[in-house]
Design an enzyme around this catalytic site. Structure first.
Site, PDB file in Angstrom:
ATOM      1  N   ASP A   1       0.828  -1.206   0.000  1.00  0.00           N
ATOM      2  CA  ASP A   1       0.000   0.000   0.000  1.00  0.00           C
ATOM      3  C   ASP A   1       0.864   1.259   0.000  1.00  0.00           C
ATOM      4  O   ASP A   1       0.545   2.247  -0.656  1.00  0.00           O
ATOM      5  CB  ASP A   1      -0.933   0.001   1.219  1.00  0.00           C
ATOM      6  CG  ASP A   1      -2.031  -1.042   1.088  1.00  0.00           C
ATOM      7  OD1 ASP A   1      -2.441  -1.340  -0.055  1.00  0.00           O
ATOM      8  OD2 ASP A   1      -2.476  -1.568   2.125  1.00  0.00           O
ATOM      9  N   GLY A   2       1.970   1.200   0.751  1.00  0.00           N
ATOM     10  CA  GLY A   2       2.891   2.342   0.789  1.00  0.00           C
ATOM     11  C   GLY A   2       3.433   2.627  -0.609  1.00  0.00           C
ATOM     12  O   GLY A   2       3.514   3.782  -1.034  1.00  0.00           O
TER      13      GLY A   2
ATOM     14  N   ASN B   1      -4.695   8.661   1.354  1.00  0.00           N
ATOM     15  CA  ASN B   1      -4.898   8.170   2.724  1.00  0.00           C
ATOM     16  C   ASN B   1      -5.281   9.308   3.672  1.00  0.00           C
ATOM     17  O   ASN B   1      -6.352   9.312   4.238  1.00  0.00           O
ATOM     18  CB  ASN B   1      -3.621   7.520   3.262  1.00  0.00           C
ATOM     19  CG  ASN B   1      -3.640   6.008   3.154  1.00  0.00           C
ATOM     20  OD1 ASN B   1      -4.614   5.430   2.684  1.00  0.00           O
ATOM     21  ND2 ASN B   1      -2.562   5.376   3.583  1.00  0.00           N
ATOM     22  N   GLU B   2      -4.363  10.236   3.824  1.00  0.00           N
ATOM     23  CA  GLU B   2      -4.615  11.313   4.790  1.00  0.00           C
ATOM     24  C   GLU B   2      -3.586  12.420   4.657  1.00  0.00           C
ATOM     25  O   GLU B   2      -2.528  12.226   4.047  1.00  0.00           O
ATOM     26  CB  GLU B   2      -4.558  10.796   6.243  1.00  0.00           C
ATOM     27  CG  GLU B   2      -3.194  10.504   6.829  1.00  0.00           C
ATOM     28  CD  GLU B   2      -2.591   9.185   6.417  1.00  0.00           C
ATOM     29  OE1 GLU B   2      -1.558   9.215   5.704  1.00  0.00           O
ATOM     30  OE2 GLU B   2      -3.131   8.144   6.746  1.00  0.00           O
TER      31      GLU B   2
ATOM     32  N   ARG C   1      -4.632  22.301  20.913  1.00  0.00           N
ATOM     33  CA  ARG C   1      -3.242  22.327  21.357  1.00  0.00           C
ATOM     34  C   ARG C   1      -2.842  20.896  21.693  1.00  0.00           C
ATOM     35  O   ARG C   1      -3.529  20.220  22.446  1.00  0.00           O
ATOM     36  CB  ARG C   1      -3.081  23.206  22.592  1.00  0.00           C
ATOM     37  CG  ARG C   1      -1.633  23.285  23.033  1.00  0.00           C
ATOM     38  CD  ARG C   1      -1.411  24.228  24.196  1.00  0.00           C
ATOM     39  NE  ARG C   1      -0.008  24.582  24.243  1.00  0.00           N
ATOM     40  CZ  ARG C   1       0.460  25.812  24.146  1.00  0.00           C
ATOM     41  NH1 ARG C   1      -0.366  26.820  24.000  1.00  0.00           N
ATOM     42  NH2 ARG C   1       1.745  26.043  24.195  1.00  0.00           N
TER      43      ARG C   1
ATOM     44  N   TYR D   1      -3.579   5.350   9.428  1.00  0.00           N
ATOM     45  CA  TYR D   1      -3.234   6.212  10.570  1.00  0.00           C
ATOM     46  C   TYR D   1      -4.474   6.525  11.420  1.00  0.00           C
ATOM     47  O   TYR D   1      -4.463   6.432  12.655  1.00  0.00           O
ATOM     48  CB  TYR D   1      -2.643   7.525  10.020  1.00  0.00           C
ATOM     49  CG  TYR D   1      -1.644   8.228  10.901  1.00  0.00           C
ATOM     50  CD1 TYR D   1      -1.562   7.965  12.259  1.00  0.00           C
ATOM     51  CD2 TYR D   1      -0.772   9.169  10.354  1.00  0.00           C
ATOM     52  CE1 TYR D   1      -0.629   8.623  13.050  1.00  0.00           C
ATOM     53  CE2 TYR D   1       0.154   9.829  11.139  1.00  0.00           C
ATOM     54  CZ  TYR D   1       0.223   9.546  12.485  1.00  0.00           C
ATOM     55  OH  TYR D   1       1.141  10.200  13.250  1.00  0.00           O
ATOM     56  N   ASN D   2      -5.553   6.874  10.747  1.00  0.00           N
ATOM     57  CA  ASN D   2      -6.801   7.224  11.417  1.00  0.00           C
ATOM     58  C   ASN D   2      -7.243   6.145  12.404  1.00  0.00           C
ATOM     59  O   ASN D   2      -7.711   6.436  13.501  1.00  0.00           O
ATOM     60  CB  ASN D   2      -7.873   7.452  10.349  1.00  0.00           C
ATOM     61  CG  ASN D   2      -9.277   7.526  10.897  1.00  0.00           C
ATOM     62  OD1 ASN D   2      -9.672   8.537  11.463  1.00  0.00           O
ATOM     63  ND2 ASN D   2     -10.040   6.446  10.763  1.00  0.00           N
ATOM     64  N   LYS D   3      -7.058   4.886  11.999  1.00  0.00           N
ATOM     65  CA  LYS D   3      -7.511   3.789  12.860  1.00  0.00           C
ATOM     66  C   LYS D   3      -6.678   3.731  14.137  1.00  0.00           C
ATOM     67  O   LYS D   3      -7.213   3.468  15.217  1.00  0.00           O
ATOM     68  CB  LYS D   3      -7.464   2.460  12.113  1.00  0.00           C
ATOM     69  CG  LYS D   3      -8.071   1.325  12.929  1.00  0.00           C
ATOM     70  CD  LYS D   3      -8.215   0.063  12.134  1.00  0.00           C
ATOM     71  CE  LYS D   3      -8.997  -0.977  12.914  1.00  0.00           C
ATOM     72  NZ  LYS D   3      -8.349  -1.395  14.152  1.00  0.00           N
ATOM     73  N   SER D   4      -5.378   4.001  14.003  1.00  0.00           N
ATOM     74  CA  SER D   4      -4.526   3.986  15.196  1.00  0.00           C
ATOM     75  C   SER D   4      -4.932   5.081  16.179  1.00  0.00           C
ATOM     76  O   SER D   4      -4.632   4.998  17.363  1.00  0.00           O
ATOM     77  CB  SER D   4      -3.058   4.203  14.815  1.00  0.00           C
ATOM     78  OG  SER D   4      -2.667   3.320  13.814  1.00  0.00           O
TER      79      SER D   4
HETATM   80  P1  NAP Z   1       4.733   2.441   6.803  1.00  0.00           P
HETATM   81  O1  NAP Z   1       4.993   3.183   8.044  1.00  0.00           O
HETATM   82  O2  NAP Z   1       5.780   1.560   6.259  1.00  0.00           O
HETATM   83  O3  NAP Z   1       3.429   1.519   6.915  1.00  0.00           O
HETATM   84  C1  NAP Z   1       2.300   1.707   7.588  1.00  0.00           C
HETATM   85  C2  NAP Z   1       1.419   0.459   7.403  1.00  0.00           C
HETATM   86  O4  NAP Z   1       0.136   0.921   6.973  1.00  0.00           O
HETATM   87  C3  NAP Z   1       1.894  -0.525   6.337  1.00  0.00           C
HETATM   88  O5  NAP Z   1       1.645  -1.824   6.808  1.00  0.00           O
HETATM   89  C4  NAP Z   1       1.030  -0.208   5.142  1.00  0.00           C
HETATM   90  O6  NAP Z   1       0.818  -1.313   4.274  1.00  0.00           O
HETATM   91  C5  NAP Z   1      -0.264   0.144   5.842  1.00  0.00           C
HETATM   92  N1  NAP Z   1      -1.213   0.970   5.088  1.00  0.00           N
HETATM   93  C6  NAP Z   1      -0.994   1.949   4.192  1.00  0.00           C
HETATM   94  N2  NAP Z   1      -2.173   2.448   3.740  1.00  0.00           N
HETATM   95  C7  NAP Z   1      -3.139   1.743   4.369  1.00  0.00           C
HETATM   96  C8  NAP Z   1      -4.558   1.785   4.338  1.00  0.00           C
HETATM   97  N3  NAP Z   1      -5.211   2.658   3.568  1.00  0.00           N
HETATM   98  N4  NAP Z   1      -5.252   0.933   5.138  1.00  0.00           N
HETATM   99  C9  NAP Z   1      -4.616   0.052   5.946  1.00  0.00           C
HETATM  100  N5  NAP Z   1      -3.288  -0.037   6.020  1.00  0.00           N
HETATM  101  C10 NAP Z   1      -2.559   0.810   5.248  1.00  0.00           C
HETATM  102  O7  NAP Z   1       4.341   3.517   5.695  1.00  0.00           O
HETATM  103  P2  NAP Z   1       3.760   3.289   4.263  1.00  0.00           P
HETATM  104  O8  NAP Z   1       3.726   1.843   3.906  1.00  0.00           O
HETATM  105  O9  NAP Z   1       4.439   4.238   3.363  1.00  0.00           O
HETATM  106  O10 NAP Z   1       2.233   3.771   4.462  1.00  0.00           O
HETATM  107  C11 NAP Z   1       1.940   5.100   4.702  1.00  0.00           C
HETATM  108  C12 NAP Z   1       0.816   5.192   5.666  1.00  0.00           C
HETATM  109  O11 NAP Z   1       1.199   4.749   6.944  1.00  0.00           O
HETATM  110  C13 NAP Z   1       0.352   6.609   5.903  1.00  0.00           C
HETATM  111  O12 NAP Z   1      -0.466   7.080   4.869  1.00  0.00           O
HETATM  112  C14 NAP Z   1      -0.367   6.465   7.230  1.00  0.00           C
HETATM  113  O13 NAP Z   1      -1.733   6.148   7.046  1.00  0.00           O
HETATM  114  C15 NAP Z   1       0.282   5.263   7.887  1.00  0.00           C
HETATM  115  N6  NAP Z   1       0.908   5.659   9.139  1.00  0.00           N
HETATM  116  C16 NAP Z   1       0.382   5.153  10.278  1.00  0.00           C
HETATM  117  C17 NAP Z   1       0.866   5.531  11.516  1.00  0.00           C
HETATM  118  C18 NAP Z   1       0.236   4.965  12.735  1.00  0.00           C
HETATM  119  O14 NAP Z   1      -0.669   4.144  12.605  1.00  0.00           O
HETATM  120  N7  NAP Z   1       0.638   5.391  13.919  1.00  0.00           N
HETATM  121  C19 NAP Z   1       1.918   6.452  11.602  1.00  0.00           C
HETATM  122  C20 NAP Z   1       2.439   6.958  10.418  1.00  0.00           C
HETATM  123  C21 NAP Z   1       1.912   6.561   9.181  1.00  0.00           C
HETATM  124  P3  NAP Z   1       1.963  -1.912   3.332  1.00  0.00           P
HETATM  125  O15 NAP Z   1       2.811  -2.742   4.244  1.00  0.00           O
HETATM  126  O16 NAP Z   1       1.213  -2.741   2.332  1.00  0.00           O
HETATM  127  O17 NAP Z   1       2.730  -0.780   2.716  1.00  0.00           O
HETATM  128 MN    MN Z   2       4.832   0.087   3.527  1.00  0.00          MN
END
Ligand code: NAP
Ligand code: MN
Length: 265
Positions: free
Chosen positions: A51-52, A122-123, A149, A164-167
């Protein structure tokens, strides 16, 4: 999709996927698809990776409105990826039958200080990158709604609601509901600062305006999907659901609800 024949492949070249990508190219040729080197010539954009990686391919190709996107993961399925590079047979089968459909996913349009906008699938997120909290005035359709704040804010799309939203304990939103959701990261709530505290789901025709209250020590960083932007000197961030949608080729039997169930239940 008989009229769409020009495919742009987006992937990071790696030794371990090379052979599989070559077989995918072969499959494309067998079905009379043309592989193009320039995204401008494409009407199908295929991303290989998780997804990333798909989020990256959208940004690199500038969220093409006229192209059909598809996401092919290697070894497992994701939220955007419906196809598996390990299972070329099912990709072949999907091309021959009516197992596929095109879905249109809402994206956010973010404008910073009136400059050129960014799209997000995503967001978009804004948070302090120092230990200090930062302050943001939040307006919805011109109404001053609250002064936040805390650590930061996330505004997500329906398909981004599982990320991210779910977390942040936001709601999972059906992508058929054209909307955006505002969630908080560690807000301070006391007699000076008060925020809603719960995730806020807004209709797709609203506009959110975030005004960063600068006291000279703020270093907020902004994220659009998986890319960071520095907005140190920026004051006003406008977020709305864009008129533009991302068109995606999906398997009919792998709906959003299937994915939520498979991943979280
Ligand atoms: P990452 O930090 O390597 O991965 C975050 C995880 O989120 C990966 O397992 C990714 O899947 C998964 N993911 C991405 N989009 C998703 C979606 N729409 N629904 C469910 N899971 C999803 O970063 P990344 O792979 O580049 O993904 C970027 C996303 O990470 C951001 O858009 C943000 O939503 C999320 N994120 C989450 C947090 C948190 O939860 N605290 C913090 C920062 C960012 P893949 O393994 O298939 O790539
Ligand atoms: Mn990823």
């Amino acid at each position: 999709m008989p009229e769409r024949r020009n495919v742009y492949l987006h992937y990071v070249e790696e030794e371990k996927t090379k052979e599989k990508v070559d077989r995918l190219r072969e499959l494309g040729r067998k079905y009379n698809f043309r592989l193009v080197d320039n995204v401008k010539d494409a009407n199908i954009i295929a991303s290989i990776g998780g997804d990333g990686a798909f989020l990256q391919s959208l940004r690199r190709t500038d969220f093409q409105e006229d192209c059909l996107y598809l996401s092919i993961n290697d070894g497992h399925l994701g939220f955007y990826a419906d196809f598996d590079l390990e299972d070329l047979e099912s990709i072949e089968k999907a091309m021959q039958t009516d197992m596929v459909e095109v879905l249109r996913y809402p994206v956010l349009e973010v404008t910073i200080d009136g400059q050129k906008g960014f799209y997000c699938l995503n967001e978009c997120s804004i948070r302090s990158n120092v230990i200090k909290t930062f302050v943001v005035d939040i307006f919805i359709d011109g109404l001053h709604f609250e002064t936040f704040r805390g650590d930061g804010l996330v505004i997500s799309t329906p398909t981004g609601s599982t990320a991210y939203n779910k977390s942040l304990k936001g709601a999972i939103v059906d992508p058929r509901l054209v909307s955006m959701q505002l969630t908080e990261m560690a807000s301070l709530d006391n007699n000076n600062y008060r925020t809603l505290g719960s995730p806020l789901l807004l209709s797709g025709d609203r506009e959110l305006v975030l005004q960063v209250v600068q006291d000279g020590n703020d270093h907020p960083i902004m994220g659009v999907d998986n890319e960071a932007l520095s907005i140190r000197h920026s004051k006003e961030i406008r977020v709305k659901v864009s008129e533009r949608k991302v068109k995606m080729l999906k398997l009919k039997d792998n709906s959003f609800l299937h994915k939520v169930k498979r991943s979280f239940l």
